[in-house]
Scaffold this motif. Structure first.
Motif, PDB file in Angstrom:
ATOM      1  N   GLY A 206       0.810  -1.203   0.000  1.00  0.00           N
ATOM      2  CA  GLY A 206       0.000   0.000   0.000  1.00  0.00           C
ATOM      3  C   GLY A 206       0.847   1.257   0.000  1.00  0.00           C
ATOM      4  O   GLY A 206       2.076   1.210  -0.107  1.00  0.00           O
ATOM      5  N   GLU A 207       0.179   2.387   0.113  1.00  0.00           N
ATOM      6  CA  GLU A 207       0.889   3.664   0.127  1.00  0.00           C
ATOM      7  C   GLU A 207       1.793   3.778   1.352  1.00  0.00           C
ATOM      8  O   GLU A 207       1.554   3.171   2.391  1.00  0.00           O
ATOM      9  N   GLN A 208       2.823   4.602   1.204  1.00  0.00           N
ATOM     10  CA  GLN A 208       3.730   4.859   2.320  1.00  0.00           C
ATOM     11  C   GLN A 208       2.958   5.480   3.489  1.00  0.00           C
ATOM     12  O   GLN A 208       2.074   6.307   3.297  1.00  0.00           O
ATOM     13  N   GLN A 209       3.334   5.055   4.706  1.00  0.00           N
ATOM     14  CA  GLN A 209       2.772   5.617   5.924  1.00  0.00           C
ATOM     15  C   GLN A 209       3.901   6.180   6.785  1.00  0.00           C
ATOM     16  O   GLN A 209       5.066   5.813   6.631  1.00  0.00           O
ATOM     17  N   CYS A 210       3.554   7.059   7.689  1.00  0.00           N
ATOM     18  CA  CYS A 210       4.544   7.687   8.568  1.00  0.00           C
ATOM     19  C   CYS A 210       4.004   7.741   9.986  1.00  0.00           C
ATOM     20  O   CYS A 210       2.860   8.173  10.207  1.00  0.00           O
ATOM     21  N   VAL A 211       4.789   7.285  10.939  1.00  0.00           N
ATOM     22  CA  VAL A 211       4.428   7.382  12.344  1.00  0.00           C
ATOM     23  C   VAL A 211       5.508   8.198  13.057  1.00  0.00           C
ATOM     24  O   VAL A 211       6.705   7.967  12.871  1.00  0.00           O
ATOM     25  N   LEU A 212       5.070   9.175  13.835  1.00  0.00           N
ATOM     26  CA  LEU A 212       5.981  10.027  14.595  1.00  0.00           C
ATOM     27  C   LEU A 212       6.002   9.581  16.048  1.00  0.00           C
ATOM     28  O   LEU A 212       4.966   9.230  16.623  1.00  0.00           O
ATOM     29  N   ALA A 213       7.181   9.620  16.646  1.00  0.00           N
ATOM     30  CA  ALA A 213       7.338   9.372  18.079  1.00  0.00           C
ATOM     31  C   ALA A 213       7.531  10.716  18.771  1.00  0.00           C
ATOM     32  O   ALA A 213       8.396  11.507  18.374  1.00  0.00           O
ATOM     33  N   GLU A 214       6.735  10.979  19.806  1.00  0.00           N
ATOM     34  CA  GLU A 214       6.766  12.285  20.462  1.00  0.00           C
ATOM     35  C   GLU A 214       6.905  12.138  21.972  1.00  0.00           C
ATOM     36  O   GLU A 214       6.425  11.176  22.570  1.00  0.00           O
ATOM     37  N   ARG A 215       7.566  13.122  22.561  1.00  0.00           N
ATOM     38  CA  ARG A 215       7.639  13.223  24.011  1.00  0.00           C
ATOM     39  C   ARG A 215       7.513  14.694  24.386  1.00  0.00           C
ATOM     40  O   ARG A 215       8.262  15.532  23.854  1.00  0.00           O
ATOM     41  N   ASP A 216       6.581  15.001  25.259  1.00  0.00           N
ATOM     42  CA  ASP A 216       6.354  16.387  25.705  1.00  0.00           C
ATOM     43  C   ASP A 216       6.152  17.331  24.516  1.00  0.00           C
ATOM     44  O   ASP A 216       6.636  18.463  24.500  1.00  0.00           O
ATOM     45  N   GLY A 217       5.435  16.839  23.511  1.00  0.00           N
ATOM     46  CA  GLY A 217       5.133  17.659  22.350  1.00  0.00           C
ATOM     47  C   GLY A 217       6.247  17.791  21.331  1.00  0.00           C
ATOM     48  O   GLY A 217       6.062  18.438  20.300  1.00  0.00           O
ATOM     49  N   GLU A 218       7.413  17.160  21.576  1.00  0.00           N
ATOM     50  CA  GLU A 218       8.542  17.236  20.641  1.00  0.00           C
ATOM     51  C   GLU A 218       8.678  15.921  19.884  1.00  0.00           C
ATOM     52  O   GLU A 218       8.586  14.834  20.484  1.00  0.00           O
ATOM     53  N   VAL A 219       8.903  16.002  18.577  1.00  0.00           N
ATOM     54  CA  VAL A 219       9.129  14.798  17.775  1.00  0.00           C
ATOM     55  C   VAL A 219      10.546  14.304  18.042  1.00  0.00           C
ATOM     56  O   VAL A 219      11.525  15.033  17.834  1.00  0.00           O
ATOM     57  N   ILE A 220      10.645  13.059  18.511  1.00  0.00           N
ATOM     58  CA  ILE A 220      11.958  12.490  18.830  1.00  0.00           C
ATOM     59  C   ILE A 220      12.310  11.311  17.929  1.00  0.00           C
ATOM     60  O   ILE A 220      13.374  10.707  18.076  1.00  0.00           O
ATOM     61  N   GLY A 221      11.430  10.994  16.985  1.00  0.00           N
ATOM     62  CA  GLY A 221      11.726   9.892  16.080  1.00  0.00           C
ATOM     63  C   GLY A 221      10.614   9.699  15.073  1.00  0.00           C
ATOM     64  O   GLY A 221       9.544  10.312  15.170  1.00  0.00           O
TER      65      GLY A 221
END
Length: 409
Positions: A206-221
């Motif tokens: 399927g189409e590419q997907q993206c998952v963001l990892a966040e801590r205290d509102g900041e993207v860390i991965g």
């Protein structure tokens, strides 16, 4: 046969790129792919080989900055789009293009050149040595478990459209570059490459997907991936095809892999380009069920031995004289004294007796810390002329993080 090399003109791009496609089997790329590579092409750094009115060869060189041990970003030519028409192979066209290109790279003041080889045996005769490796993993995500990592449960994961998450992903990537040799600082425009997702290249996924990892509102991965569904009589057995995983700390990294292992209706997680020391190797419960395979990664060429060796730092104090062989770039031939440590280095020509003898290919393989001079000596490719010099140099060239090229070009 007389072949003339000319700098590529913008109006010739379609024919030039079409010749490259023909050299690689004749399959025309999608409009999306062609548009990206047209926009990224640096015309003044690209060459076309002409036999009269026939365009018979192509090559180019992107202007990159490559991370080296110590964290410096070194100006580097990213060799790309190399192809020769089948009717003109073994007639010196490739050699002529490599000769002109390396002369140009030297003139541009770039001490390094790098490439990904379609066929590894080709580029050794031009002084390129294998400098990085990459892992391919096919993980049985039903039977393999991931170790618990402190703080992973506090990481928030959020699915976003890949385009919407691009800026946050690029910010994380940029913070990772200096810490791992072999990574490329992405220039403007290159943020489009990870988003390239033509349907013709999905192979049933399927189409590419993206998952963001966040801590205290900041993207860390972040992780970018797609899912290839599959079923048999027993039920779903789809695959998660991992494209990118980056994180700023262990908790974020573990949380992202845990997410990839838990995607619904899947039983396999496949990653085709991971660093040789990927931390996930130490998170999995059963390495045998991960089907890990090692492949060649990036090939590197020291265009200016002195400047290249002085551009990185060294894990231990070193004061060694190298006798360097380099028939293709004779300006590198001769003896060079390298003196350096973790703070910096100097590399200059010398008339002192050499301590080690090797070709520029071996220096290239050891340059980023991915391959040991000791191992190369055991293969007969490095000769120790002063007792103890090999141990000294091998210890200095080592690096605590494996070098890795995260994407092609």
């Amino acid at each position: 046969m007389t072949v003339e090399l000319r700098v590529l003109e913008s109006g010739q791009w379609d024919d030039w790129y079409g010749e490259l496609e023909r050299a690689f089997g004749g399959v025309r790329e999608s409009a999306e792919e062609r548009a990206l590579w047209r926009d990224l092409t640096e015309y003044e750094r690209s060459l076309a080989a002409w036999d009269g009115e026939e365009l018979v060869g192509t090559t180019g060189a992107f202007s990159f900055r490559l991370s080296v041990p110590g964290g410096s970003l070194v100006p580097t030519a990213g060799v790309t789009c190399v192809g020769v028409r089948s009717t003109h192979r073994r007639r010196g066209v490739l050699t002529a293009m490599m000769r002109r290109q390396l002369d140009d790279v030297r003139g541009w003041g770039e001490p390094l050149a790098v490439l990904g080889a379609s066929e590894p045996p080709i580029y050794g005769r031009f002084g390129y040595g294998l400098a990085t490796e990459r892992l391919r993993m096919e993980i049985d995500s039903v039977r393999v478990r991931l170790a618990a990592v402190s703080g992973a449960d506090e990481v928030r994961l959020r699915l976003v459209p890949p385009g919407a998450g691009s800026a946050a992903c690029e910010a994380v990537y940029a913070r990772r570059v200096a810490g791992r040799p072999g990574m490329l600082a992405r220039q403007p425009g290159w943020e489009r490459l990870p988003l390239l997702d033509p349907p013709s290249e999905r192979r049933g996924a399927g189409e590419q997907q993206c998952v963001l990892a966040e801590r205290d509102g900041e993207v860390i991965g972040y992780a970018r991936f797609c899912v290839k569904p599959d079923w048999d009589e027993a039920g779903p057995k789809g695959s998660v095809l991992v494209r990118d995983v980056e994180a700023l700390d262990p908790a974020g990294y573990a949380a992202l892999w845990r997410y990839l292992f838990g995607v619904d209706l899947t039983s396999t997680v496949t990653a085709s380009n991971r660093p040789a020391d990927d931390p996930v190797l130490h998170l999995v419960s059963d390495i045998r069920r991960c089907r890990v395979r090692v492949r060649d990664g990036m090939f590197l060429r020291l265009v200016d031995v002195g400047r290249a060796l002085a551009a990185r730092t060294y894990a231990a104090p070193v004061d060694v004289v190298f006798a360097v062989e380099d028939a293709f770039c004779p300006w590198n031939e001769g003896s060079w004294r390298l003196s350096g440590d973790q703070k910096g280095a100097v590399c200059e020509r010398t008339t002192d007796a050499p301590d080690l003898s090797l070709s520029v290919r071996e220096l290239a393989s050891a340059y980023l810390g991915g391959f040991s001079l000791t191992a190369l000596a055991a293969a007969g490719r490095v000769r120790e002329l002063r007792p103890g010099a090999l141990t000294e140099a091998a210890s200095a060239f080592g690096h605590e993080v494996a070098p890795w090229l995260p994407h092609g070009f």
